[in-house]
Motif scaffolding. Structure first.
Motif, PDB file in Angstrom:
ATOM      1  N   ASP A 125       0.798  -1.228   0.000  1.00 41.79           N
ATOM      2  CA  ASP A 125       0.000   0.000   0.000  1.00 41.79           C
ATOM      3  C   ASP A 125       0.830   1.277   0.000  1.00 41.79           C
ATOM      4  N   THR A 126       2.154   1.177  -0.188  1.00 43.46           N
ATOM      5  CA  THR A 126       2.997   2.376  -0.129  1.00 43.46           C
ATOM      6  C   THR A 126       3.843   2.598  -1.379  1.00 43.46           C
ATOM      7  N   LEU A 127       4.114   1.554  -2.136  1.00 44.87           N
ATOM      8  CA  LEU A 127       5.021   1.653  -3.280  1.00 44.87           C
ATOM      9  C   LEU A 127       4.280   1.362  -4.577  1.00 44.87           C
ATOM     10  N   LEU A 128       4.004   2.401  -5.350  1.00 45.72           N
ATOM     11  CA  LEU A 128       3.371   2.252  -6.653  1.00 45.72           C
ATOM     12  C   LEU A 128       4.455   1.947  -7.681  1.00 45.72           C
ATOM     13  N   LEU A 129       4.302   0.842  -8.397  1.00 44.93           N
ATOM     14  CA  LEU A 129       5.304   0.439  -9.390  1.00 44.93           C
ATOM     15  C   LEU A 129       4.993   1.125 -10.721  1.00 44.93           C
ATOM     16  N   GLU A 130       5.485   2.339 -10.851  1.00 43.07           N
ATOM     17  CA  GLU A 130       5.246   3.146 -12.047  1.00 43.07           C
ATOM     18  C   GLU A 130       5.963   2.563 -13.261  1.00 43.07           C
ATOM     19  N   SER A 131       5.351   2.724 -14.420  1.00 45.62           N
ATOM     20  CA  SER A 131       5.893   2.235 -15.707  1.00 45.62           C
ATOM     21  C   SER A 131       6.122   0.725 -15.713  1.00 45.62           C
ATOM     22  N   PHE A 132       5.435   0.010 -14.850  1.00 43.17           N
ATOM     23  CA  PHE A 132       5.640  -1.434 -14.731  1.00 43.17           C
ATOM     24  C   PHE A 132       5.420  -2.144 -16.063  1.00 43.17           C
ATOM     25  N   TYR A 133       4.306  -1.860 -16.721  1.00 41.88           N
ATOM     26  CA  TYR A 133       3.976  -2.602 -17.945  1.00 41.88           C
ATOM     27  C   TYR A 133       4.832  -2.193 -19.133  1.00 41.88           C
ATOM     28  N   ASP A 134       5.248  -0.949 -19.201  1.00 37.24           N
ATOM     29  CA  ASP A 134       6.180  -0.548 -20.251  1.00 37.24           C
ATOM     30  C   ASP A 134       7.478  -1.328 -20.119  1.00 37.24           C
ATOM     31  N   GLU A 135       7.971  -1.412 -18.898  1.00 39.50           N
ATOM     32  CA  GLU A 135       9.214  -2.141 -18.642  1.00 39.50           C
ATOM     33  C   GLU A 135       9.029  -3.642 -18.855  1.00 39.50           C
ATOM     34  N   LEU A 136       7.888  -4.173 -18.405  1.00 37.60           N
ATOM     35  CA  LEU A 136       7.619  -5.603 -18.584  1.00 37.60           C
ATOM     36  C   LEU A 136       7.543  -5.949 -20.063  1.00 37.60           C
ATOM     37  N   ASP A 137       6.837  -5.139 -20.844  1.00 36.49           N
ATOM     38  CA  ASP A 137       6.729  -5.400 -22.288  1.00 36.49           C
ATOM     39  C   ASP A 137       8.106  -5.410 -22.947  1.00 36.49           C
ATOM     40  N   PHE A 138       8.942  -4.449 -22.586  1.00 33.81           N
ATOM     41  CA  PHE A 138      10.292  -4.394 -23.134  1.00 33.81           C
ATOM     42  C   PHE A 138      11.063  -5.668 -22.789  1.00 33.81           C
ATOM     43  N   LEU A 139      10.946  -6.096 -21.537  1.00 36.89           N
ATOM     44  CA  LEU A 139      11.630  -7.300 -21.083  1.00 36.89           C
ATOM     45  C   LEU A 139      11.116  -8.533 -21.815  1.00 36.89           C
ATOM     46  N   LEU A 140       9.785  -8.660 -21.919  1.00 39.26           N
ATOM     47  CA  LEU A 140       9.204  -9.829 -22.582  1.00 39.26           C
ATOM     48  C   LEU A 140       9.616  -9.912 -24.039  1.00 39.26           C
ATOM     49  N   ASP A 141       9.693  -8.775 -24.711  1.00 41.20           N
ATOM     50  CA  ASP A 141      10.156  -8.757 -26.102  1.00 41.20           C
ATOM     51  C   ASP A 141      11.590  -9.276 -26.206  1.00 41.20           C
ATOM     52  N   ASN A 142      12.400  -8.951 -25.215  1.00 42.64           N
ATOM     53  CA  ASN A 142      13.795  -9.396 -25.223  1.00 42.64           C
ATOM     54  C   ASN A 142      13.949 -10.862 -24.840  1.00 42.64           C
ATOM     55  N   ILE A 143      13.061 -11.352 -24.014  1.00 41.43           N
ATOM     56  CA  ILE A 143      13.169 -12.731 -23.534  1.00 41.43           C
ATOM     57  C   ILE A 143      12.692 -13.734 -24.586  1.00 41.43           C
ATOM     58  N   LYS A 144      11.641 -13.362 -25.322  1.00 42.68           N
ATOM     59  CA  LYS A 144      11.046 -14.288 -26.287  1.00 42.68           C
ATOM     60  C   LYS A 144      12.097 -14.792 -27.276  1.00 42.68           C
ATOM     61  N   ASP A 145      12.199 -16.126 -27.371  1.00 43.98           N
ATOM     62  CA  ASP A 145      13.121 -16.798 -28.291  1.00 43.98           C
ATOM     63  C   ASP A 145      14.580 -16.417 -28.053  1.00 43.98           C
ATOM     64  N   ASN A 146      14.920 -16.051 -26.824  1.00 46.83           N
ATOM     65  CA  ASN A 146      16.280 -15.635 -26.513  1.00 46.83           C
ATOM     66  C   ASN A 146      16.829 -16.509 -25.388  1.00 46.83           C
ATOM     67  N   ASN A 147      17.649 -17.467 -25.750  1.00 47.51           N
ATOM     68  CA  ASN A 147      18.205 -18.383 -24.756  1.00 47.51           C
ATOM     69  C   ASN A 147      19.317 -17.771 -23.916  1.00 47.51           C
ATOM     70  N   ASN A 148      19.645 -16.503 -24.153  1.00 44.60           N
ATOM     71  CA  ASN A 148      20.633 -15.846 -23.299  1.00 44.60           C
ATOM     72  C   ASN A 148      20.164 -15.766 -21.851  1.00 44.60           C
ATOM     73  N   TYR A 149      18.852 -15.848 -21.649  1.00 43.51           N
ATOM     74  CA  TYR A 149      18.282 -15.821 -20.304  1.00 43.51           C
ATOM     75  C   TYR A 149      18.243 -17.213 -19.684  1.00 43.51           C
ATOM     76  N   GLY A 150      18.641 -18.196 -20.446  1.00 41.48           N
ATOM     77  CA  GLY A 150      18.560 -19.586 -20.011  1.00 41.48           C
ATOM     78  C   GLY A 150      17.300 -20.210 -20.571  1.00 41.48           C
ATOM     79  N   LYS A 151      17.435 -21.407 -21.082  1.00 36.85           N
ATOM     80  CA  LYS A 151      16.318 -22.082 -21.744  1.00 36.85           C
ATOM     81  C   LYS A 151      15.115 -22.246 -20.819  1.00 36.85           C
ATOM     82  N   GLU A 152      15.355 -22.690 -19.584  1.00 36.45           N
ATOM     83  CA  GLU A 152      14.252 -22.920 -18.653  1.00 36.45           C
ATOM     84  C   GLU A 152      13.507 -21.616 -18.328  1.00 36.45           C
ATOM     85  N   PHE A 153      14.250 -20.546 -18.087  1.00 35.08           N
ATOM     86  CA  PHE A 153      13.626 -19.260 -17.777  1.00 35.08           C
ATOM     87  C   PHE A 153      12.822 -18.766 -18.976  1.00 35.08           C
ATOM     88  N   GLU A 154      13.415 -18.815 -20.157  1.00 34.05           N
ATOM     89  CA  GLU A 154      12.728 -18.361 -21.367  1.00 34.05           C
ATOM     90  C   GLU A 154      11.448 -19.161 -21.590  1.00 34.05           C
TER      91      GLU A 154
END
Length: 116
Positions: A78-107
């Motif tokens: 109730d005290t910490l608003l995670l601003e720009s969360f979805y913008d950052e998440l979308d950027f991360l998901l775009d980078n993770i998709k089909d990218n084994n640099n994050y590790g196969k299991e994580f991807e």
């Protein structure tokens, strides 16, 4: 400092996350990273007087809540608003998709959870 999300509730059209770690006076840094070894998506936050970031950790068990409630405001303790969360998440998901640099299991887990 690590802030582990241990409980999530959907209330008042918000994703309310709870942690045992005190988040008063913690400010959003509006950045996200991953910890592929520990299977976590991490939102970074600033704590006044500290030189390093706090790490709000979302483990795979929390990902379906994020996917299902995409776009809703996310608040920790109730005290910490995670601003720009979805913008950052979308950027991360775009980078993770089909990218084994994050590790196969994580991807694979991210791809399955977020239906990439």
């Amino acid at each position: 400092m690590d802030i582990y999300v241990t409980e999530i509730k959907i209330e008042d059209d918000k994703i309310k996350c709870y942690s045992e770690t005190n988040t008063e006076n913690v400010k959003p840094a509006e950045l996200m990273i991953v910890d592929s070894d520990n299977m976590a998506i991490i939102y970074l936050a600033d704590r006044p007087g500290e030189e390093s970031y706090d790490r709000v950790q979302f483990v795979p068990e929390t990902w379906p809540y994020l996917k299902k409630n995409y776009g809703k405001e996310i608040v920790v303790n109730d005290t910490l608003l995670l601003e720009s969360f979805y913008d950052e998440l979308d950027f991360l998901l775009d980078n993770i998709k089909d990218n084994n640099n994050y590790g196969k299991e994580f991807e694979e887990k991210v791809t399955e959870a977020f239906e990439l």
